[in-house]
Write an enzyme that holds these catalytic residues in place. Structure first.
Site: not given
Length: 379
Positions: A116, A129, A136, A140, A143, A372
């Site tokens: 994205e 951004c 990822c 976390c 997230c 995100c």
């Protein structure tokens, strides 16, 4: 483990390397230096000087359609474009907000991976951004991207192409407000940029070098975010490119940060802040501290005081850093929720009382799956 997290699901592992066996994206001129582009064309039996023309079209004129490249001979145009300007990604979904001044794009990469980018137009600037990884590996728990795991690293060209498309949209007046110029890039989309260090650094070079080598943006208008990969922060400080470093801290104490940002189990708050200060000392660039405010988890007044004390410890003072508290972009079904307005106000007040420059982040696009990873997770 902190008592807030008792009886919660087992955390995901940290993942630093992409899965093996993934196919590589098509080679693109944004992956290559000017000399490498020329050499590639010569190897293919094509005129090397055409590489400069292709670079000017892509980075200078923001043109991708071969039909608009009229200075290239028609008989060679398809071969030249095929060699250095292959299709990298397709937009499969867009959402807009803020009266058309915020546009979020979901991209499908060549292998089906989803990433994205978000283009945001303000009165005085236009910022994009961008993502640096599909997924990822930093795990976390608050997230959306981190909870999806790491699919793969993005190539330099895949990272850069998000920016070029954004710059083209601004130049063409496709964003509300008429034609304009893309001025700022933040590596705050999907992924941990410093875990994909080589491609991220290559992208930074392409974004800041002038056309035909790159897009010609100011390095001071490029921000690279990290959760705190200390060795890579130190490496970036020695690259000689004065980008802004943004450290996603989210907690000032190791006990809580171990839970919120698992990389903290490798590099403590003190080690991470030391590395960030070293970046400032070497580059002269003030460091941004990102701090997502979560209700009753990290938004207590005493934590604001502790955050200020940690940042100014060891004689560092407060002038080297700027804090961006961020109202949490909530993920549907998550136990993490946005802080109360009064708690956010008090958090900022306490930081400012300690003499630290603080700006509450403007959360754009709250009605369009702003966090995100939310668009990709919905596909």
């Amino acid at each position: 483990m902190s008592d807030q997290f008792d009886a919660q699901p087992r955390p995901l592992p940290l993942v630093f390397a992409e899965p093996r066996g993934r196919k590589k994206p098509p080679r693109h001129l944004a992956d290559l230096t000017e000399a490498e582009r020329k050499d590639l064309l010569v190897e293919m039996g094509l005129p090397g000087f055409r590489a400069k023309q292709l670079g000017m079209h892509y980075f200078g004129r923001l043109v991708h359609d071969p039909a608009e490249m009229t200075d290239l001979p028609a008989a060679q145009r398809a071969d030249l474009v095929g060699a250095l300007l292959p299709d990298l990604m397709d937009p499969i979904r867009q959402q807009s907000a803020d009266k058309g001044k915020t546009v979020k794009t979901l991209w499908k990469l060549f292998d089906g991976s989803l990433v994205e980018s978000v283009l945001m137009r303000y009165k005085d600037r236009a910022t994009i951004c961008i993502s640096s990884q599909a997924g990822c590996g930093m795990a976390c728990p608050f997230c959306a991207t981190g909870q999806g795991g790491l699919q793969r690293n993005m190539s330099t060209a895949e990272i850069v192409h998000q920016v070029v498309v954004g710059a083209r949209a601004m130049a063409n007046g496709d964003v509300a407000g008429g034609p304009g110029r893309l001025s700022n890039v933040v590596f705050m989309g999907m992924g941990e940029p410093l875990a994909n260090y080589k491609a991220t650094l290559g992208a930074v070079r392409r974004l800041t070098e002038p056309a035909p080598s790159g897009l010609g943006l100011s390095a001071r208008h490029v921000t690279v975010s990290t959760v705190g990969l200390v060795p890579r922060i130190k490496q970036l400080a020695d690259e000689g490119i004065p980008v802004t470093l943004a450290l996603s801290l989210h907690a000032p104490d190791d006990e809580l940060r171990n839970d919120l940002v698992p990389i903290n189990t490798r590099f403590s708050v003190a080690e991470t802040v030391d590395a960030a200060y070293e970046y400032f000392a070497k580059t002269g660039r003030r460091v941004s501290i990102e701090y997502a405010l979560m209700r009753d988890i990290n938004d207590q007044g005493w934590r604001a005081d502790l955050l200020a004390d940690v940042l100014s410890a060891d004689g560092r003072g407060t002038g080297w850093v700027h804090i961006n508290p961020i109202p949490l972009n909530e993920v549907k079904g998550s136990r993490f929720t946005r802080s109360r307005e009064e708690d956010m106000d008090e958090f900022v007040r306490r930081l400012e009382a300690k003499g630290i420059a603080t700006t509450m982040r403007d959360t754009r696009g709250s009605e369009i799956d702003a966090a995100c990873g939310q668009l990709a997770a919905a596909e």
